[in-house]
Scaffold this motif. Structure first.
Motif, PDB file in Angstrom:
ATOM      1  N   THR A  33      -4.654  -1.990  -0.857  1.00 14.06           N
ATOM      2  CA  THR A  33      -3.252  -1.676  -0.583  1.00 14.06           C
ATOM      3  C   THR A  33      -2.887  -0.237  -0.920  1.00 14.06           C
ATOM      4  OG1 THR A  33      -2.518  -2.336  -2.798  1.00 14.06           O
ATOM      5  CG2 THR A  33      -2.625  -4.063  -1.094  1.00 14.06           C
ATOM      6  N   GLU A  57       1.942  -4.146  -7.083  1.00 15.03           N
ATOM      7  CA  GLU A  57       1.621  -5.339  -6.292  1.00 15.03           C
ATOM      8  C   GLU A  57       2.279  -6.581  -6.891  1.00 15.03           C
ATOM      9  OE1 GLU A  57      -2.800  -4.419  -4.359  1.00 15.03           O
ATOM     10  OE2 GLU A  57      -2.605  -5.765  -6.071  1.00 15.03           O
ATOM     11  N   TRP A  69       3.677  -5.203   0.210  1.00 10.54           N
ATOM     12  CA  TRP A  69       2.870  -4.163   0.881  1.00 10.54           C
ATOM     13  C   TRP A  69       2.842  -4.426   2.377  1.00 10.54           C
ATOM     14  CZ3 TRP A  69      -1.672  -5.170   3.696  1.00 10.54           C
ATOM     15  CH2 TRP A  69      -2.359  -4.045   4.152  1.00 10.54           C
TER      16      TRP A  69
END
Length: 763
Positions: free
Chosen positions: A563, A570, A637
């Protein structure tokens, strides 16, 4: 000679005496340790579950999923959140309203022991023993060692299902005799199964099989059908309770399918021979203590078990056809206790010891009541005393340092057995001049057993005041929990382990542990790991009580390969509580920290850019973001060219609008774990989680302007809920029809009950 019927008032009197005696006996541990019933998994796990359940019920919902709690947030897969159980819901409401966690827990657990004693009384009476004998069984069963030192202080779900179990057994026996509406057997079975404790469900299977086979042997075809139908109905309820956990197991820390034996929490046959010695420590390996012996009398059952030597085997042979269900259940329970320690997700067969104790006490009491010798010889007494000596010897050989307490207990038991032998041999004692109240021998025997049981219980707790399980000393006052991280907004992760601190009030005024966080207003990731999500637990070094390794502080600010985000981003973590003590000393490998050792201290890094120190205490530092991200559960994301906006979100559902998407389609990840049970409309769920643990989406190229709906439904519910509905509705209809039919044909004629008190003991 045909025995006379016992009066219902006499039965009620002894039932109430059983309840009162168990109440008094269950308070004895509090003399030596006032928090006896608030230890280990109760203070770290169960009480937080009850509190959050009660809080949720007052909000008009039942807990299903909590994305912010991550690995501990799949409540249905855990199976012990009372989703289908009104009794556990009541506990939740009481916990939410109670200002004192220790007092409420003590009251509830003492009530469970009283229920177990009364249930045992009722069950013993179903074997046609006198109320005095049922009283003896009723006061003995709740005091077995495993219940006293494991289930009652800690594993409350085990204590609860076991307390209800004798009522189920008694109801099934009445069902077998055609004397009872099936509704009551179903209700008791339902309450056991929906607690979600596997051992209780296994016990239901054993007793259904035992009573069902007994009905077939008796050629009682209609009762056999009723028992089978009741069993099927209970089994259908079990589907909705356990199937989600089974279908989720592959991604959890309980996903093993192997069978092995490491002797952890396993009772051996030698230890069972110590069952009459209330101070004997059996061989029992565990991570709570070092060495091979338990630190509590886990294998104790009842001091009077050696009185089995007083029975007439010829009389017992004639009686045995009436006890086939008892034989079967005792044999199955003992076999279960001796199983390998791990069979797939099932662990620790010693958890079944309370059922072995119940069946063993019933066996001895029924045998003494209905098949003892008319005149018990001295050799029979010597044999009983020899069994006491054998148990004492094995107990001493296991833990020689406990010679004195073992000897005192053995002498006490020997005296009590000798008194029992004398009373059983002198039924004319009612006429003795010293018997001022004119009590019958059987009443005197019951009183004597109560006194001896009180003495052994006092001795037991004088020498083993606490359970050998962990004691965190979590606060009694609920307001203390409320003050921890008060006012902190959004999601928090704790770096470090509270177990590195003294387990005392000063610690719990700064941080909390495991499910105690449910009593705080802060939204903290680190909860009790009943099942856990294995990939995330490995990534975060997350331990079963919620502690983490201090190295996590650096990992949180590592950039993730897939990501490009920081791990802390996250996870949508807005606050980090750092436990200083976990950084300030080396770490010794033990079970609580997943056997990870460290020889050096770990340095607490400088506050990263975009964060600040929000608070600091003697033992903790709190970092908070300058610009919060908000709670987990939404989009965390998207790949280049993909833009999503959130339309709505709750714990189990997210609706997104696709604002832009590349011509080849796009990808996105939500700050949610990909638990089995998620479904997606308007996109596809990625088979491989993003970053190894995030729920991922594959968005079609033509999705711009459209909605994507991500929903969670516990796996198996589409099967389980209809089966649950069919089971409950079917049983209600059947029960109502049975009531209507009984009213139309008149009440069933009850068979006269055998009352051993009115019949001379067989020779």
């Amino acid at each position: 000679m045909q025995p006379a019927l016992s009066s219902s008032s006499r039965n009620r009197k002894w039932l109430l005496l059983t309840a009162g005696s168990v109440l008094v006996l269950s308070l004895i541990p509090l003399i030596f340790y006032s928090r006896f019933y608030f230890q280990d998994d109760t203070e770290n796990g169960a009480y937080g579950v009850w509190y959050h359940l009660g809080e949720s019920l007052f909000q008009g919902k039942v807990p299903v999923l909590n994305p912010s709690v991550w690995s501990s947030g799949n409540y249905i897969a855990e199976g012990q959140w009372g989703t289908w159980n009104p009794l556990v819901m009541l506990f939740g409401v009481l916990a939410y309203l109670s200002p004192n966690a220790v007092v409420l827990t003590t009251v509830l657990k003492v009530a469970m022991l009283i229920v177990a004693g009364m249930g045992t009384f009722v069950l013993a009476r179903s074997y046609s023993v006198a109320p005095e004998w049922a009283f003896i069984a009723g006061i003995a069963v709740p005091l077995n060692g495993f219940t006293t030192y494991f289930d009652a202080p800690s594993w409350v779900t085990g204590a609860l299902v076991w307390a209800i179990f004798p009522f189920l057994w008694a109801e099934l026996r009445k069902l077998m005799s055609g004397k009872r509406n099936p509704f009551w057997a179903f209700i008791t079975g339902y309450l056991i199964v929906t607690v979600g404790y596997v051992a209780g469900t296994v016990a239901i299977g054993f007793i259904l099989l035992a009573v069902g086979v007994e009905a077939l042997i008796r050629r009682a075809w209609r009762p056999a059908v009723r028992i089978a139908a009741t069993g099927v109905s209970i089994g259908l309820v079990a589907v909705v309770v356990f199937l989600p956990g089974v279908l989720t197991a592959a991604v959890t820390t309980r996903g093993t399918t192997g069978i092995w034996n490491d002797d952890y929490m396993s009772i051996d046959f030698t230890s069972l021979l110590m069952a009459p010695i209330a101070t004997a420590y059996p061989q029992l390996l565990s991570w709570w203590w070092s060495g091979t012996a338990s630190t509590s009398p886990a294998a104790y059952i009842a001091w009077f078990l050696p009185a089995i030597a007083f029975i007439s085997w010829s009389a017992f042979k004639k009686l045995s056809p009436e006890l086939r269900d008892l034989f079967f259940f005792l044999a199955a329970s003992a076999a279960f206790v001796l199983l390998p320690t791990t069979i797939g997700p099932l662990r620790y067969p010693a958890r079944f010891m309370p059922y072995v104790a119940m069946a063993s006490v019933l066996f001895v009491v029924v045998a003494l009541a209905r098949a003892r010798r008319g005149s018990i010889s001295r050799p029979s007494l010597y044999l009983a005393l020899g069994l006491v000596a054998l148990g004492a010897y094995l107990a001493w050989a296991q833990v020689p340092a406990r010679f004195f307490t073992i000897t005192v207990c053995a002498v006490l038991v020997s005296v009590a057995l000798s008194a029992m032998w004398w009373l059983l041999n002198h039924p004319e004692v009612k006429k003795h001049p010293w018997n001022k109240l004119g009590l019958r021998a059987l009443s005197l025997l019951a009183i004597g057993v109560l006194l001896a049981t009180t003495a052994t219980t006092l001795l037991q707790h004088r020498t083993s005041a606490r359970s050998g399980l962990s004691i965190a000393n979590q606060p009694a006052d609920v307001s203390t929990y409320k003050g921890v991280l008060q006012g902190v907004q959004n999601d928090t992760i704790v770096v470090g382990d509270p177990l590195d601190y003294p387990q005392e009030k000063k610690t719990w005024e700064q941080t909390l542990m495991a499910n105690a966080w449910y009593l705080s207003d802060a939204n903290v990731l680190n909860r009790y790991q009943l099942v856990g999500f294995s990939k995330l637990n490995d990534l975060l070094c997350l331990r079963y009580l919620g502690g983490t390794c201090p190295e996590l502080i650096d990992k949180l600010f590592d950039r993730r390969a897939e990501t490009g985000l920081l791990l802390v981003d996250e996870l949508h973590i807005d606050n980090i509580q750092i436990l200083k003590e976990s950084f300030n000393k080396p770490q010794v490998a033990m079970a609580s920290n997943n056997y990870v050792s460290r020889d050096e201290e770990v340095e607490i890094p400088k506050v990263p850019e975009g964060w600040h120190v929000a608070a600091e205490t003697d033992g903790t530092i709190l970092w908070s973001r300058n610009v919060p991200l908000g709670p987990a559960g939404g989009v965390t994301w998207t790949d280049s060219g993909t833009k999503l906006s959130e339309v709505s979100r709750d714990d189990t559902k997210v609706v997104l609008k696709v604002d832009d998407v590349p011509e080849n389609g796009g990808r996105a990840a939500l700050s949610r774990l990909p638990w089995p049970g998620y479904s997606v409309e308007g996109a596809q769920m990625l088979q491989r989680p993003v970053g190894g643990y995030l729920l991922g989406l594959k968005i079609p190229a033509d999705a711009k302007g459209k909605l994507i709906t991500i929903s969670f439904e516990p796996p198996g519910w589409r099967i389980g809920i209809p089966l649950w509905g069919a089971s409950v509705a079917g049983m209600l209809i059947w029960s109502l029809l049975a009531v209507r039919r009984r009213r139309s044909v008149g009440p069933l004629r009850r068979e006269p009950e055998y009352d051993a008190a009115q019949q001379p003991a067989p020779v």
